[in-house]
Design a protein around this motif. Structure first.
Motif, short mmCIF file in Angstrom:
data_model
loop_
_atom_site.label_atom_id
_atom_site.label_comp_id
_atom_site.label_asym_id
_atom_site.label_seq_id
_atom_site.Cartn_x
_atom_site.Cartn_y
_atom_site.Cartn_z
N SER A 52 0.82 -1.20 0.00
CA SER A 52 0.00 0.00 0.00
C SER A 52 0.86 1.26 0.00
N ARG A 53 1.78 1.30 0.92
CA ARG A 53 2.63 2.47 1.01
C ARG A 53 4.08 2.00 1.05
N PRO A 54 4.93 2.39 0.11
CA PRO A 54 4.68 3.39 -0.93
C PRO A 54 4.24 2.80 -2.27
N GLY A 55 3.64 1.61 -2.28
CA GLY A 55 3.18 1.03 -3.53
C GLY A 55 4.22 0.19 -4.21
N THR A 56 5.16 -0.35 -3.43
CA THR A 56 6.17 -1.24 -3.98
C THR A 56 5.50 -2.44 -4.63
N THR A 57 6.03 -2.84 -5.79
CA THR A 57 5.46 -3.98 -6.50
C THR A 57 6.45 -5.15 -6.56
N TYR A 58 5.88 -6.34 -6.68
CA TYR A 58 6.66 -7.56 -6.74
C TYR A 58 6.11 -8.40 -7.89
N TYR A 59 7.02 -9.06 -8.62
CA TYR A 59 6.60 -9.89 -9.75
C TYR A 59 7.41 -11.19 -9.78
N ALA A 60 6.74 -12.26 -10.18
CA ALA A 60 7.46 -13.49 -10.48
C ALA A 60 8.27 -13.26 -11.76
N ARG A 66 5.53 -8.34 -18.64
CA ARG A 66 4.26 -8.64 -19.32
C ARG A 66 3.05 -8.27 -18.46
N PHE A 67 3.16 -8.44 -17.15
CA PHE A 67 2.06 -8.16 -16.23
C PHE A 67 2.35 -6.89 -15.45
N THR A 68 1.29 -6.15 -15.14
CA THR A 68 1.42 -4.95 -14.32
C THR A 68 0.33 -4.96 -13.26
N ILE A 69 0.75 -4.83 -12.01
CA ILE A 69 -0.21 -4.78 -10.91
C ILE A 69 -0.38 -3.33 -10.47
N SER A 70 -1.59 -2.98 -10.07
CA SER A 70 -1.86 -1.64 -9.57
C SER A 70 -2.99 -1.72 -8.56
N ARG A 71 -3.17 -0.65 -7.79
CA ARG A 71 -4.24 -0.62 -6.81
C ARG A 71 -4.84 0.77 -6.74
N ASP A 72 -6.12 0.82 -6.41
CA ASP A 72 -6.84 2.07 -6.20
C ASP A 72 -7.37 1.99 -4.77
N ASN A 73 -6.70 2.65 -3.85
CA ASN A 73 -7.09 2.55 -2.44
C ASN A 73 -8.48 3.16 -2.19
N ALA A 74 -8.84 4.17 -2.96
CA ALA A 74 -10.16 4.79 -2.79
C ALA A 74 -11.27 3.80 -3.17
N LYS A 75 -11.02 3.00 -4.19
CA LYS A 75 -12.02 2.02 -4.64
C LYS A 75 -11.82 0.66 -3.99
N LYS A 76 -10.76 0.51 -3.21
CA LYS A 76 -10.44 -0.76 -2.56
C LYS A 76 -10.38 -1.89 -3.59
N THR A 77 -9.66 -1.61 -4.65
CA THR A 77 -9.57 -2.56 -5.76
C THR A 77 -8.13 -2.70 -6.22
N VAL A 78 -7.76 -3.93 -6.54
CA VAL A 78 -6.45 -4.24 -7.10
C VAL A 78 -6.65 -4.79 -8.51
N TYR A 79 -5.76 -4.41 -9.41
CA TYR A 79 -5.85 -4.83 -10.80
C TYR A 79 -4.59 -5.59 -11.21
N LEU A 80 -4.75 -6.48 -12.17
CA LEU A 80 -3.61 -7.14 -12.78
C LEU A 80 -3.81 -7.08 -14.30
N GLN A 81 -3.02 -6.23 -14.94
CA GLN A 81 -3.05 -6.14 -16.39
C GLN A 81 -2.08 -7.17 -16.95
N MET A 82 -2.60 -8.07 -17.76
CA MET A 82 -1.79 -9.16 -18.30
C MET A 82 -1.72 -9.01 -19.81
N ASN A 83 -0.52 -8.76 -20.30
CA ASN A 83 -0.28 -8.61 -21.73
C ASN A 83 0.61 -9.73 -22.24
#
Length: 124
Positions: A52-60, A66-83
């Motif tokens: 959450s803070r500071p938004g550090t990301t981790y990937y296999a 190819r994949f990008t993770i993101s979050r919207d704390n206001a919407k309480k939602t996490v996304y995974l964009q897979m290309n």
């Protein structure tokens, strides 16, 4: 606690999908949230996580670039964009909340809460 995944489906190799995980029932801002996947005959593996803070990301290694993770704390939602999806990405994808303080050691053993899973199928 509820974690509701959406966005799975079937796509051809090289295509894209975007998974969403809508969370409720806990202090969303306080936790690292991620995605794990399980293919038939395989163990559940961590694909990605985002603090959450500071938004550090981790990937296999298998999904980096190819994949990008993101979050919207206001919407309480996490996304995974897979290309650039590959047939080996075929699996059930689970949204998961990790116990606090385990970063960067994200494994399935450190998951506090699980979503129900969403199927991703990539055809060749």
């Amino acid at each position: 606690v509820q974690l509701v995944e959406s966005g799975g489906g079937e796509v051809e190799a090289g295509g894209s999908l975007r998974l969403s995980c809508a969370a409720s029932g806990f202090r969303f801002d306080d936790y690292t949230i991620g995605w794990l996947r399980q293919a038939p005959g395989n163990e559940r593996e961590v694909v990605s996580g985002i603090a959450s803070r500071p938004g550090t990301t981790y990937y296999a290694d298998s999904v980096k670039g190819r994949f990008t993770i993101s979050r919207d704390n206001a919407k309480k939602t996490v996304y995974l964009q897979m290309n650039s999806l590959k047939p080996e990405d075929t699996a059930i994808y689970y949204c998961a909340v990790f116990y606090r303080g385990v970063e960067p050691d994200l494994t399935s053993d450190y998951v506090a809460w699980w979503g129900q899973g969403t199927q991703v199928t990539v055809s060749s």
